[in-house]
Design an enzyme around this catalytic site. Structure first.
Site, PDB file in Angstrom:
ATOM      1  N   THR A  54      78.971  13.381  18.638  1.00 24.16           N
ATOM      2  CA  THR A  54      78.917  11.097  17.910  1.00 24.16           C
ATOM      3  C   THR A  54      77.781  11.209  19.149  1.00 24.16           C
ATOM      4  O   THR A  54      76.894  11.926  19.343  1.00 24.16           O
ATOM      5  CB  THR A  54      80.033  11.176  18.338  1.00 24.16           C
ATOM      6  OG1 THR A  54      80.238  11.494  20.018  1.00 24.16           O
ATOM      7  CG2 THR A  54      81.991  11.484  17.667  1.00 24.16           C
ATOM      8  N   CYS A  55      77.517  10.206  17.855  1.00 29.33           N
ATOM      9  CA  CYS A  55      75.571   9.617  18.047  1.00 29.33           C
ATOM     10  C   CYS A  55      76.526   8.517  19.576  1.00 29.33           C
ATOM     11  O   CYS A  55      75.508   7.303  20.554  1.00 29.33           O
ATOM     12  CB  CYS A  55      75.529   8.612  17.006  1.00 29.33           C
ATOM     13  SG  CYS A  55      74.944   9.736  16.296  1.00 29.33           S
ATOM     14  N   ASP A  56      77.308   9.033  20.427  1.00 29.89           N
ATOM     15  CA  ASP A  56      77.599   8.126  21.631  1.00 29.89           C
ATOM     16  C   ASP A  56      77.911   8.936  22.838  1.00 29.89           C
ATOM     17  O   ASP A  56      78.038  10.055  23.266  1.00 29.89           O
ATOM     18  CB  ASP A  56      78.948   7.678  21.130  1.00 29.89           C
ATOM     19  CG  ASP A  56      79.933   6.640  22.840  1.00 29.89           C
ATOM     20  OD1 ASP A  56      78.874   6.908  23.517  1.00 29.89           O
ATOM     21  OD2 ASP A  56      80.455   6.226  22.170  1.00 29.89           O
ATOM     22  N   ASN A  59      82.229   7.776  13.531  1.00 29.24           N
ATOM     23  CA  ASN A  59      81.171   8.958  13.514  1.00 29.24           C
ATOM     24  C   ASN A  59      81.529   9.474  11.786  1.00 29.24           C
ATOM     25  O   ASN A  59      80.450  10.397  11.492  1.00 29.24           O
ATOM     26  CB  ASN A  59      80.638   9.871  14.259  1.00 29.24           C
ATOM     27  CG  ASN A  59      78.922   9.202  14.639  1.00 29.24           C
ATOM     28  OD1 ASN A  59      78.685   9.391  15.847  1.00 29.24           O
ATOM     29  ND2 ASN A  59      78.950   7.699  14.962  1.00 29.24           N
TER      30      ASN A  59
END
Ligand SMILES: *Cc1c(COP(=O)(O)O)cnc(C)c1O
Length: 377
Positions: free
Chosen positions: A324-326, A367
């Site tokens: 994910t983009c976290d 996401n």
């Protein structure tokens, strides 16, 4: 990895990520604990893996169940469990959920406060209740903090009050913290529980049950070689020392040690990259991460063994991250994993010892990633 899982992975090509659980291994783990602690009743902690095939397997073996919500009680009943073998072990319950559980036939409830005791007296009159006490969670890789339990003097008073309120004051429980590597923690906790037993005996109340909680460890990376027998021996020594021939009924509530080693998560490597030209550390991105079910990698607490198709070839240091983009979705950075230098995008890796506290922790769509599929074989 069990031979059955190995065959399943060789014969099937399923979209990753997914969890596959060997139900025979669930049974083996249950029976190993049964053999190590034959005097204790086993209440499987449903939250570790509440899948129907797991619960049905355990019903077939005669297990009891520790449920934390009405939904978990329903899961147990759907799997064929007798409500008389279910404990509602959460000390924080919605009042109408107590009423529902009571309606469904559950007669054993945990609590750790006067407020919860009043709810139980109203909604589950006459039921057996047990008080959870605070104990040290030192030595646990997944501690449960001070969120649950009360001090001994309060536990003593509450058990006396329980009787006045028309409940059946049944016993004392504790949890030494999950993935507990130190058998001495049970000894200390049993000593504390025994003090409440003897205080209450002096006050004219004879308790009947001690609930030793869960916490029994699984073999994660670096945690190998702590046989269940060590824990059982420590527990039985402490029980005999504190209770002599007058042993109360004993309960254990294992989750992790039943489910973890029965499961494997297969994941695909999405990218292997570097941040600078001269840094030997590669960044390896899996298609499963903290939000896809690996929540217990928080603070790098639980370390899944990772197997790759290139095992046995030269390795180098890696940071392992999720898809994910976290920025929080990094699995292992401080704890140095090494993985084969040949590892690349498209390779499938197996995260071992992954049958507990994984599938249920997956977010729904963060996401756009769906929760992992689950197979029970
Ligand atoms: C989570 C939990 C368990 C199971 O703990 P494990 O460490 O997985 O064995 C047992 N009892 C209670 C009350 C729990 O909350």
């Amino acid at each position: 990895m069990t031979p059955k899982i190995e065959r399943f992975l060789n014969q099937t090509h399923i979209e990753t990520p997914f969890l596959v659980v060997d139900l025979d291994q669930i049974a083996t783990n249950y029976q190993a604990l049964r053999a190590a602690l034959p005097v204790a009743d086993i209440y499987y902690a449903v939250k570790a893996n509440p899948a129907q095939p797991v619960l049905r397997t355990l019903v077939g073996l005669g297990s009891c169940f520790d449920a934390a919500s009405v939904a978990e009680v329903d899961d147990c009943l759907a799997a064929g469990a007798d409500p008389a073998r279910i404990s509602y072990g959460n000390t924080v319950k919605r009042q109408r959920d107590i009423a529902r559980a009571h309606e469904l036939g559950v007669r054993l409830y945990a609590f750790d406060s006067i407020e919860e005791l009043h709810k139980l007296a109203v909604e589950a009159p006459g039921s057996k209740v047990y008080c959870r006490i605070l104990v040290s969670n030192g030595g646990a890789q997944w501690p449960l903090s001070r969120k649950f339990g009360c001090e001994l003097d309060m536990a003593r008073d509450l058990m006396l009050t329980a009787e006045d309120l028309g409940l059946d004051p049944h016993g004392i429980s504790f949890h030494v913290g999950s993935q507990q590597m130190d058998p001495a923690r049970w000894e200390m906790a049993i000593g504390r529980a025994a003090m409440v037993f003897s205080d209450l005996r002096e006050a004219g109340l004879e308790l009947k049950m001690i609930d030793l909680g869960g916490g029994f460890p699984a073999r994660y990376r670096g945690d190998e070689g702590r046989p269940a027998d060590d824990f059982a021996a420590a527990i039985m020594n402490a029980m005999t020392r504190h209770f002599g021939n007058n042993l109360p009924d004993m309960i254990v509530e294992p989750g992790r040690c039943i489910a973890a080693e029965a499961g494997v998560i297969q994941s695909e490597v999405l990218l292997v990259s570097r941040k600078t030209y001269d840094d030997p550390t590669r960044w390896v991105y899996f298609d499963v991460g903290k939000f896809g079910g690996l929540a217990e990698t928080m603070d790098e607490a639980i370390r899944y063994p990772v197997a790759t198709p290139h095992d046995g070839t030269p390795e180098g240091p890696v940071v392992i991250a999720g898809p994910t983009c976290d920025g929080a979705d990094v699995l292992y950075e401080k704890y140095r994993y090494t993985l084969p230098l040949a590892l690349g995008a498209g390779d499938r890796v197996n995260l071992l010892c992954a049958g507990a506290y994984t599938s249920v922790y997956a977010s729904q769509r963060f996401n756009g990633f769906a929760p992992m599929a689950e197979y029970y074989i």
